[in-house]
Design a protein around this motif. Structure first.
Motif, PDB file in Angstrom:
ATOM      1  N   ARG A   1       0.803  -1.228   0.000  1.00  0.00           N
ATOM      2  CA  ARG A   1       0.000   0.000   0.000  1.00  0.00           C
ATOM      3  C   ARG A   1       0.833   1.275   0.000  1.00  0.00           C
ATOM      4  NH1 ARG A   1      -5.319  -0.793   1.224  1.00  0.00           N
ATOM      5  NH2 ARG A   1      -5.468   1.260   0.221  1.00  0.00           N
ATOM      6  N   LEU A   2       2.155   1.164   0.103  1.00  0.00           N
ATOM      7  CA  LEU A   2       2.977   2.378   0.146  1.00  0.00           C
ATOM      8  C   LEU A   2       2.893   3.197  -1.142  1.00  0.00           C
ATOM      9  CD1 LEU A   2       4.930   4.112   1.739  1.00  0.00           C
ATOM     10  CD2 LEU A   2       6.813   2.681   0.942  1.00  0.00           C
TER      11      LEU A   2
ATOM     12  N   PRO B   1      13.688  -0.757   3.027  1.00  0.00           N
ATOM     13  CA  PRO B   1      14.310   0.118   2.025  1.00  0.00           C
ATOM     14  C   PRO B   1      13.309   1.067   1.383  1.00  0.00           C
ATOM     15  CG  PRO B   1      15.023  -2.157   1.737  1.00  0.00           C
ATOM     16  CD  PRO B   1      13.914  -2.184   2.732  1.00  0.00           C
ATOM     17  N   GLU B   2      12.074   0.583   1.145  1.00  0.00           N
ATOM     18  CA  GLU B   2      11.074   1.430   0.489  1.00  0.00           C
ATOM     19  C   GLU B   2      10.739   2.655   1.335  1.00  0.00           C
ATOM     20  OE1 GLU B   2      10.681  -2.706  -1.070  1.00  0.00           O
ATOM     21  OE2 GLU B   2      10.882  -1.785   0.900  1.00  0.00           O
ATOM     22  N   PHE B   3      10.542   2.469   2.627  1.00  0.00           N
ATOM     23  CA  PHE B   3      10.231   3.622   3.477  1.00  0.00           C
ATOM     24  C   PHE B   3      11.468   4.501   3.677  1.00  0.00           C
ATOM     25  CE2 PHE B   3       9.155   5.875   7.395  1.00  0.00           C
ATOM     26  CZ  PHE B   3       7.855   6.274   7.111  1.00  0.00           C
ATOM     27  N   ASN B   4      12.646   3.906   3.691  1.00  0.00           N
ATOM     28  CA  ASN B   4      13.867   4.708   3.770  1.00  0.00           C
ATOM     29  C   ASN B   4      14.018   5.583   2.530  1.00  0.00           C
ATOM     30  OD1 ASN B   4      14.621   3.675   6.268  1.00  0.00           O
ATOM     31  ND2 ASN B   4      15.780   1.994   5.374  1.00  0.00           N
ATOM     32  N   PHE B   5      13.635   5.059   1.348  1.00  0.00           N
ATOM     33  CA  PHE B   5      13.652   5.885   0.147  1.00  0.00           C
ATOM     34  C   PHE B   5      12.758   7.113   0.322  1.00  0.00           C
ATOM     35  CE2 PHE B   5      14.442   1.839  -2.553  1.00  0.00           C
ATOM     36  CZ  PHE B   5      15.772   1.867  -2.173  1.00  0.00           C
ATOM     37  N   PHE B   6      11.583   6.893   0.898  1.00  0.00           N
ATOM     38  CA  PHE B   6      10.639   7.993   1.113  1.00  0.00           C
ATOM     39  C   PHE B   6      11.224   9.044   2.059  1.00  0.00           C
ATOM     40  CE2 PHE B   6       7.127   9.467   3.945  1.00  0.00           C
ATOM     41  CZ  PHE B   6       6.559  10.369   3.067  1.00  0.00           C
ATOM     42  N   CYS B   7      11.824   8.590   3.159  1.00  0.00           N
ATOM     43  CA  CYS B   7      12.409   9.528   4.119  1.00  0.00           C
ATOM     44  C   CYS B   7      13.579  10.304   3.513  1.00  0.00           C
ATOM     45  CB  CYS B   7      12.871   8.784   5.369  1.00  0.00           C
ATOM     46  SG  CYS B   7      11.555   7.978   6.299  1.00  0.00           S
TER      47      CYS B   7
ATOM     48  N   ASP C   1       0.315   3.542  -3.066  1.00  0.00           N
ATOM     49  CA  ASP C   1      -0.975   4.231  -2.973  1.00  0.00           C
ATOM     50  C   ASP C   1      -0.896   5.413  -2.012  1.00  0.00           C
ATOM     51  OD1 ASP C   1      -1.981   2.322  -4.690  1.00  0.00           O
ATOM     52  OD2 ASP C   1      -2.707   1.034  -3.072  1.00  0.00           O
ATOM     53  N   ALA C   2      -0.164   5.234  -0.914  1.00  0.00           N
ATOM     54  CA  ALA C   2       0.007   6.341   0.026  1.00  0.00           C
ATOM     55  C   ALA C   2       0.778   7.492  -0.609  1.00  0.00           C
ATOM     56  CB  ALA C   2       0.731   5.847   1.284  1.00  0.00           C
ATOM     57  N   LEU C   3       1.800   7.165  -1.392  1.00  0.00           N
ATOM     58  CA  LEU C   3       2.560   8.213  -2.073  1.00  0.00           C
ATOM     59  C   LEU C   3       1.703   8.934  -3.102  1.00  0.00           C
ATOM     60  CD1 LEU C   3       6.025   6.473  -2.582  1.00  0.00           C
ATOM     61  CD2 LEU C   3       5.322   8.063  -0.800  1.00  0.00           C
ATOM     62  N   ASP C   4       0.856   8.195  -3.822  1.00  0.00           N
ATOM     63  CA  ASP C   4      -0.056   8.844  -4.774  1.00  0.00           C
ATOM     64  C   ASP C   4      -1.023   9.783  -4.054  1.00  0.00           C
ATOM     65  OD1 ASP C   4       1.130   7.518  -6.853  1.00  0.00           O
ATOM     66  OD2 ASP C   4      -0.347   5.892  -6.902  1.00  0.00           O
ATOM     67  N   LEU C   5      -1.491   9.370  -2.897  1.00  0.00           N
ATOM     68  CA  LEU C   5      -2.377  10.239  -2.118  1.00  0.00           C
ATOM     69  C   LEU C   5      -1.634  11.481  -1.632  1.00  0.00           C
ATOM     70  CD1 LEU C   5      -5.263  10.450  -1.048  1.00  0.00           C
ATOM     71  CD2 LEU C   5      -4.545   9.159   0.968  1.00  0.00           C
ATOM     72  N   LEU C   6      -0.378  11.316  -1.253  1.00  0.00           N
ATOM     73  CA  LEU C   6       0.438  12.469  -0.875  1.00  0.00           C
ATOM     74  C   LEU C   6       0.629  13.424  -2.049  1.00  0.00           C
ATOM     75  CD1 LEU C   6       3.257  10.815   1.285  1.00  0.00           C
ATOM     76  CD2 LEU C   6       1.607  12.499   2.078  1.00  0.00           C
ATOM     77  N   VAL C   7       0.857  12.860  -3.237  1.00  0.00           N
ATOM     78  CA  VAL C   7       1.046  13.696  -4.426  1.00  0.00           C
ATOM     79  C   VAL C   7      -0.214  14.510  -4.726  1.00  0.00           C
ATOM     80  CG1 VAL C   7       1.390  13.606  -6.923  1.00  0.00           C
ATOM     81  CG2 VAL C   7       2.823  12.224  -5.424  1.00  0.00           C
ATOM     82  N   ARG C   8      -1.375  13.864  -4.644  1.00  0.00           N
ATOM     83  CA  ARG C   8      -2.628  14.594  -4.901  1.00  0.00           C
ATOM     84  C   ARG C   8      -2.853  15.684  -3.858  1.00  0.00           C
ATOM     85  NH1 ARG C   8      -4.409   9.285  -6.276  1.00  0.00           N
ATOM     86  NH2 ARG C   8      -5.315   8.980  -4.201  1.00  0.00           N
ATOM     87  N   GLY C   9      -2.518  15.408  -2.591  1.00  0.00           N
ATOM     88  CA  GLY C   9      -2.672  16.421  -1.560  1.00  0.00           C
ATOM     89  C   GLY C   9      -1.728  17.594  -1.760  1.00  0.00           C
ATOM     90  N   LEU C  10      -0.482  17.320  -2.144  1.00  0.00           N
ATOM     91  CA  LEU C  10       0.478  18.405  -2.378  1.00  0.00           C
ATOM     92  C   LEU C  10       0.090  19.239  -3.592  1.00  0.00           C
ATOM     93  CD1 LEU C  10       3.822  16.470  -1.710  1.00  0.00           C
ATOM     94  CD2 LEU C  10       2.795  18.233  -0.264  1.00  0.00           C
TER      95      LEU C  10
ATOM     96  N   VAL D   1       8.679   3.978  -9.162  1.00  0.00           N
ATOM     97  CA  VAL D   1       9.828   3.100  -8.924  1.00  0.00           C
ATOM     98  C   VAL D   1       9.462   1.973  -7.969  1.00  0.00           C
ATOM     99  CG1 VAL D   1      12.115   3.000  -7.875  1.00  0.00           C
ATOM    100  CG2 VAL D   1      11.562   4.848  -9.449  1.00  0.00           C
ATOM    101  N   LEU D   2       8.703   2.277  -6.918  1.00  0.00           N
ATOM    102  CA  LEU D   2       8.326   1.252  -5.948  1.00  0.00           C
ATOM    103  C   LEU D   2       7.393   0.222  -6.572  1.00  0.00           C
ATOM    104  CD1 LEU D   2       7.791   3.308  -2.665  1.00  0.00           C
ATOM    105  CD2 LEU D   2       9.785   2.010  -3.391  1.00  0.00           C
ATOM    106  N   ARG D   3       6.513   0.658  -7.466  1.00  0.00           N
ATOM    107  CA  ARG D   3       5.637  -0.303  -8.136  1.00  0.00           C
ATOM    108  C   ARG D   3       6.443  -1.231  -9.050  1.00  0.00           C
ATOM    109  NH1 ARG D   3       1.620   3.894  -7.890  1.00  0.00           N
ATOM    110  NH2 ARG D   3      -0.269   3.057  -6.872  1.00  0.00           N
TER     111      ARG D   3
END
Length: 324
Positions: A152-153, A216-222, A155-164, A245-247
């Motif tokens: 689900r990460l 690693p995926e969440f570390n990429f985000f941070c 999807d969370a990033l896509d939701l962050l992109v829409r919010g930004l 990239v994560l997908r």
């Protein structure tokens, strides 16, 4: 008795030789080390913007090493075990884990001793099952939660992109993710927003989650957020690229899992077959294997077989495991 001692010495010598050989051959590569040094010199003296960005990325990555490695590599095994229990996402405590492990070990030890009359075998079976089964269950819970989080990460990033893109600040979009997405992804982002509300900085709140998850995926985000704040740029576009990239990374893992599934099944069958045959023969004709638990020579032979079987399982697991 002399032959048993000779067999033990021979098995110990072979084990030490294999361990020393593995340690000698698994060291760092000289060519790779030289390449890393040349790369660091290039980053230090280059005027290219791309090299400067990559150097900043590596510097940020080195500064944000998770504390999980420090805990796991320290002398405190209790802290490492507590961290593993927290990563399961369940309300398991250290005392409950120790009580369950000790109770299982004692029960198995007594049952095996009553059945076979071999004290050493009962002790070994109790330690193996009492320590292995709870460890396996905790590992399974961690892997299940991590798989749900990684799925689900994006999807969370896509939701962050829409919010930004709609004009919301980063902290507000994190709250939206926490409230809109269910499961582990919502729980972790909820913890991040709660830490921010009580006065922690966003870097500290995200780092606490990264330390606990060790993904690693969440570390990429941070790291993406940290670099964007230091160098500037379009955060929504960067997060959108990271989501893509994560997908693709998840798709590659699925392809590798499908390609190595046959090898894994063969390894499981080969590893379990000796134990299955032993149990079946013991159930059909207990007297045929009765001396196996009493005769010291047979016990030593069995332990040697278990050692070699364990080495074979370890080698097969390394052959079918791939890092992405």
């Amino acid at each position: 008795m002399t032959s048993m001692i000779q067999l033990l010495i021979l098995a110990t010598g072979l084990m030490l030789a294999m361990v020393l050989g593995y340690a000698a051959l698994s060291g760092p590569s000289a060519s790779k080390e030289g390449g890393r040094r040349l790369q660091s010199v290039r980053f230090r003296h280059s005027d290219s913007a791309t090299d400067k960005v990559e150097a900043q990325y590596r510097k940020t990555l080195a500064a944000r090493k998770p504390r999980v490695m420090q805990i796991a590599g320290s002398n405190s095994r209790i802290e490492a075990l507590e961290l593993r229990l927290r990563r399961t996402g369940k309300k398991w405590t250290l005392a409950q884990y120790l009580y369950v492990s000790g109770g299982m070990a004692l029960t198995i030890m007594v049952l095996v001793y009553i059945k076979t009359g071999a004290a050493l075998l009962g002790l070994g079976a109790g330690i193996l099952i009492g320590g292995g089964v709870p460890h396996f269950l905790v590992n399974r819970a961690i892997k299940k939660r991590i798989a749900a989080f990684v799925t689900r990460l994006p999807d969370a990033l896509d939701l962050l992109v829409r919010g930004l893109r709609s004009g919301l600040p980063v902290t507000e979009t994190l709250g939206v993710v926490a409230s809109e997405l269910p499961g582990p992804i919502g729980e972790e982002f909820k913890m991040v927003t709660d830490r921010i509300k009580v006065g922690r900085t966003m870097d500290e709140a995200l780092q606490d989650t990264a330390d606990r998850l060790n993904l690693p995926e969440f570390n990429f985000f941070c790291i993406t957020l940290a670099i964007q704040r230091e160098t500037g740029g379009n955060l929504s576009e960067t997060l959108s690229n990271l989501s893509d990239v994560l997908r693709k990374r998840a798709q590659m893992k699925l392809k590798i899992g499908a390609m190595s599934s046959e090898s894994k099944a063969s390894a499981y069958i080969v590893g379990a077959l000796p134990f299955i045959v032993f149990v079946l023969i013991y159930m059909i004709n207990p007297a045929y294997l009765g001396k196996f638990f009493i005769d010291e020579r047979l016990i030593v032979t069995g332990l040697g077989g278990l050692i070699w079987l364990g080495l074979g399982a370890f080698i097969m697991s390394k052959m079918i495991s791939f890092e992405i």
